[in-house]
Design an enzyme around this catalytic site. Structure first.
Site, PDB file in Angstrom:
ATOM      1  N   GLY B 493       0.801  -1.228   0.000  1.00  0.00           N
ATOM      2  CA  GLY B 493       0.000   0.000   0.000  1.00  0.00           C
ATOM      3  C   GLY B 493       0.827   1.269   0.000  1.00  0.00           C
ATOM      4  NE  ARG B 533      15.108   3.057   1.580  1.00  0.00           N
ATOM      5  CZ  ARG B 533      14.630   3.465   0.403  1.00  0.00           C
ATOM      6  NH1 ARG B 533      13.900   2.658  -0.337  1.00  0.00           N
ATOM      7  NH2 ARG B 533      14.894   4.671  -0.038  1.00  0.00           N
ATOM      8  CB  VAL B 718       4.843   1.008  10.668  1.00  0.00           C
ATOM      9  CG1 VAL B 718       4.759   2.308  11.420  1.00  0.00           C
ATOM     10  CG2 VAL B 718       4.191   1.118   9.294  1.00  0.00           C
ATOM     11  CD  GLU B 720      12.047  -4.291   8.296  1.00  0.00           C
ATOM     12  OE1 GLU B 720      12.819  -5.210   8.033  1.00  0.00           O
ATOM     13  OE2 GLU B 720      12.374  -3.097   8.257  1.00  0.00           O
TER      14      GLU B 720
END
Lengths: 160, 766
Positions: B493, B533, B718, B720
């Site tokens: 997304g 990242r 967000v 991992e």
């Protein structure tokens, strides 16, 4: 090389003829010969559900069906789920609930969920989970998929 | 349906950020139109297949491909001999791993030795997949079978079979000259360890083991290559990073990167596993020989046996605390199974092991160990989950021994701004404490768990997150929409989260932005989708591109009004004449005049931000029920709390948290590479048991927002950190339920059952 077989079948309401080798699966013919790549291959041994289609009202892993078995059958694939008028409520609810991340399992989930609602228009959360247990998703943890199917069931019931 | 998702949306500062628009690529993905790598089909395309070693370790005496080549329909067969001569070795660094070119080359076509079951030996191209498969059976390989080793501790022993004749241990970065399967030994030290333990009132020390697990993406690895007579090679593939595939493929084939164009198709999951090349170079060689496009797709068995797994591990941890629960000293010895070639995330494991706590004295030793398993790859927060399982179990044990609440002991020791980590890094503002506080305040934690054989566990986890290079190019259309070309493949997304950051700057609705993922010829260099990242760095590039568009449009508005640039200001999505407020143009109105104002408006953002060492923290709560008759664990309730910095699209932030939780639960309870005689015995989705929706409850999420101090919107990655704490939380919950401590993953029913029996026997004996 073995002789090819002639197959006459109905896919998404349209009569279709094709030639196939006896060893070819329905999944292979759909994807490689008929160029209907919406039906995905995840494992090719019936354990992930990415290749789900509905054949004569029964949910199938198309990797486990020989293409020759499609003779005189009525097959629904992901390509036939939406109409020119718009998305199926399941598709709409998958979008609204962010039920897909990579999206490769999504066609299989949608066909499985369609089959569920055809059989059981008012499923409980547990019934949804039980029915969809043949479909693997590695991205979502299933939460948003289960919610979307329950939401779509409500819409289908209202419009029925 | 129970369960709710809660978040503190965008800190209330934004118009687009924090909303939940439908993703731009959504309709294609729910209608089957989206084209993934496996869906490639080109005119005259041939089908390739790979012959793989049945042995975990063997010398190749010879390969006879003549019978295969003679089969009708077979167009080409290649082995390592067909690779161009190896040039200078090079280390390619790709966000969550480094790749030595010589190793990549040996991995995609084995030279004189095969190093694991599934190691690629030869590749065939034929007019159909079935003919290619038949041809594989006609290739004759003469193997001299060698002793193998698949256990990480066994592989470290002096008498272990050596995989590489030329591998010597790098001891603290210096070549020790000692031949060994230990590729490297790293060490971090902080404070005075002996003093810390001497001052401790309580010391716990235990050993933990975790099995190899796979990323488990549903789409198999694939590559389609077309090498034209003008020397231009195009590769269509499912990858986390097109530029990484370009670099690796060009390096292996000995051609300049400019000769390789990589087109990233839609990707059916990656989780770190779709970073290395496995098929593109072989498909390219076959294409060169045949003059046709060649497509190779792995079977699921190949995916398990030849790609991916995250390292199995041996982790020994010792913790010391005073009577109040304050941690004073910590020591870890960590060995990661790198697989056939060096390069496990041992550095990350060593950084992450004590990352959640402020412990003044520490020592960490890390070992990167080669053995006869597939080359390991990154898997969501690579290296962090293994070490977290050990530390978070021991913290729980200290809390129990001191009679403390498990959240209180973590809050007492929680990592905070200014703390020095064992690797020397000092934290900026982070949200570790906040995730713990939110977990404590949550209705889940506040509701007592009742019933027999039921237990609750908690754990906190960390992942460091990357920044690095990203490019975004924006072109303004005359209808007031914007085409956004960006270089990050969209796995979950990210088109939406990048477009929304662009839209926020210009006050546009998210729907006005049309984001597209570019290939290596159409967008500037962009590092791969990994390291949590993309929303951070590519989103930052989108922010820069939007600001450039804004600057250019201000000059266009000035031109339109025949005013000075300084007289135009931008406010709430409108361009306004400062001295004549009647003159006001919306973005859309101004866009419609661009054709008369000097033409195209294009903005570019090309960034290389340092993400800092802040990273993202997670805390999770798990309620389980253990069946004492079978040892089977049922997850009753599960809550994940994560610091997202700023949640751009909360639904997809929740999605990352839920997906990581499910993978962590699978790692905890079921998933493992099951080995017998050096061979993996469960290489299918039937026998490698990933969680289905029947195995899981709804996964509740709490998004905490402690903004990243540098990022323009405060974003933290967000992707991992949510996979990290579930195994420890579940282990702690199992202990709470039935009083046994599991120290090996997965916590299979038989292991739990045996542990319960041992406990019973011990109770009877006393």
């Amino acid at each position: 090389m073995s002789r090819k077989l002639y197959v006459n079948t109905t896919i998404n309401g349209e009569e279709i003829e094709f030639l196939c080798e006896p060893r070819q699966s329905l999944l292979e013919v759909l994807r490689d010969d008929l160029e209907m790549t919406g039906t995905k291959e995840g494992c090719n041994d019936g354990n992930c559900g990415a290749c789900n289609v509905i054949m004569d009202g029964v949910l199938m892993n198309s990797c486990l069906v020989l293409a020759a078995e499609a003779q005189n059958r009525n097959i629904s694939t992901i390509e036939g789920l939406a109409t020119p008028q718009g998305l199926h409520p399941l598709q709409q609810k998958f979008l609204e609930n962010a039920s897909l991340q990579c999206g490769v399992c999504t066609p299989g989930f949608l066909m499985a969920a369609k089959s569920l609602l055809d059989h059981n228009p008012d499923p409980t959360e547990h019934e949804v989970r039980h029915w969809l247990a043949g479909n693997l998703c590695r991205c979502t943890g299933y939460d948003k998929i289960v919610r979307a199917v329950c939401d779509a069931a409500d819409v289908v019931k209202e419009t029925a | 349906m129970s369960a709710t998702s809660t978040s503190v949306n965008g800190n209330g500062k934004y118009k687009v950020i924090g909303t939940r628009p439908i993703r731009p690529d959504g309709v294609d993905k729910v209608t089957g139109r989206a084209l993934y790598g496996i869906d490639m089909n080109l005119t005259g395309m041939l089908y390739g297949q790979i012959l793989r070693s049945p042995h975990p370790h063997a010398r190749i005496r010879g390969i006879d491909t003549s019978k295969a080549a003679a089969l009708e329909g077979v167009r080409a067969v290649v082995t390592a001999k067909d690779l161009p001569p190896a040039g200078a070795d090079e280390v390619i660094s790709l966000v969550e791993g480094t790749f030595r070119l010589t190793h990549l080359r040996s991995n995609i076509l084995a030279g004189d030795k095969v190093l694991y079951q599934g190691h690629s030996v030869a590749a065939v191209a034929a007019t159909s997949l079935h003919i290619a498969e038949e041809a594989l059976r006609l290739i004759e390989v003469d193997y001299e079978i060698l002793p193998d080793v698949v256990d990480v501790v066994a592989a470290m022993q002096e008498d272990a079979p050596l995989l590489h004749d030329d591998l010597t241990t790098q001891e603290f970065g210096e070549d020790s000259g000692k031949k060994s399967n230990i590729a490297s030994h790293i060490q971090f030290k902080l404070g005075d360890l002996e003093k810390g333990f001497a001052e401790s009132d309580i010391i716990v020390e235990e050993e933990f083991n975790t099995a190899s697990v796979h990323q488990g993406y549903i789409e198999s690895h694939n590559a389609t290559a077309e090498w034209k007579t003008d020397g231009q090679l195009t590769v269509w593939t499912s990858t986390q990073g097109a530029f990484g595939v370009q670099k690796q493929t060009a390096g292996i084939l000995g051609i300049p990167v400019s000769k390789v164009k990589v087109v990233p198709m839609e990707i059916g999951g990656g989780f770190g596993g779709k970073i290395p090349v496995y098929l593109a170079p072989q498909a390219a060689l076959l294409s060169k020989l045949t003059g046709r496009a060649v497509k190779i797709v792995m079977t699921r068995t190949d995916v398990f046996q030849s790609t991916g797994p995250t390292p199995a591990s041996y982790v020994k941890v010792k913790l010391g605390a005073d009577k109040t629960g304050k941690l004073l000293a910590a020591e870890a010895n960590i060995a990661f199974a790198a697989g056939a070639f060096p390069g496990s995330p041992i550095g990350a494991g060593a950084v992450c092991v004590f990352s959640c706590y402020d412990i003044p004295n520490g020592l960490v030793n890390g070992y990167d160990v080669v053995l006869n398993k597939p080359r390991s790859a990154a898997y969501r927060a690579p290296g962090s989950t293994q070490v977290n399982f050990a530390v978070e179990t021991l913290v729980d044990e200290i809390a129990e021994k001191l009679g403390m609440d498990p959240i209180e002991i973590r809050l007492l020791n929680a990592a905070e701004e200014g703390m020095r980590r064992v690797d020397g890094a000092v934290y900026p503002r982070i949200g570790c404490r906040e995730t713990l506080e939110q977990a404590r305040a949550h209705e889940h934690y506040q509701t007592p768990l009742t019933g027999p054989h039921r237990g609750r566990g908690i754990a906190t986890g960390f992942w460091m997150n990357a920044g690095l290079k990203s490019t975004v190019t924006a072109s303004v259309n005359e209808d007031g929409t914007v085409n956004l070309m960006e270089g990050s493949t969209d796995i979950g997304g990210s088109r939406a989260s990048i477009a929304m950051q662009f839209a926020e700057v210009l006050g546009l609705p998210a729907e006005a932005i049309n984001p597209m993922v570019g290939d290596t010829s159409s967008v500037g260099y962009t590092e791969l989708t990994g390291g949590s990242r993309v929303t951070f760095a590519t989103g930052w590039a989108a922010y820069e591109a939007a600001n450039e568009v804004k600057r250019i449009l201000i000059t266009k508005a000035a031109l339109y009004w025949e005013a000075k640039v300084e007289e135009v200001r931008f406010e709430d999505g409108d361009f306004i004449h400062a001295s004549d407020p009647e003159k006001r143009l919306s973005f859309k109105e101004l866009a419609s005049h661009l054709v008369d104002l000097g033409g195209p408006v294009v903005g570019t953002g090309a960034v290389d931000p340092d993400s800092g060492v802040g990273g993202s923290f997670t805390t999770c709560l798990a309620d389980v029920e253990v069946d004492p008759e079978t040892g089977k664990v049922k997850i009753l309730r599960f809550t994940m709390v994560q610091d997202a910095g700023t949640a751009i699209h909360p639904s997809y932030v929740e999605g990352q948290m839920q997906g990581g939780s499910a993978q962590g639960i699978g790692w905890a309870l079921n998933e493992e590479y099951f080995y017998s005689e050096g061979r993996m015995k469960n290489a299918s989705f039937l026998d490698y048991r990933m969680p289905t929706c029947l195995d899981l409850p709804m996964i509740e999420t709490v998004i905490v927002e402690v903004p990243h101090p540098q990022h323009p919107f405060g974003v933290r990655g967000v992707g991992e950190a949510s996979i990290v704490p579930p195994p420890a939380a579940i282990a702690n919950a199992i202990y709470d339920a039935v009083g046994v401590r599991l120290r090996d993953l997965p916590m299979r029913p038989d292991r739990i059952f045996s542990a319960c029996l041992e406990k019973q026997a011990a109770t009877v004996a006393t």
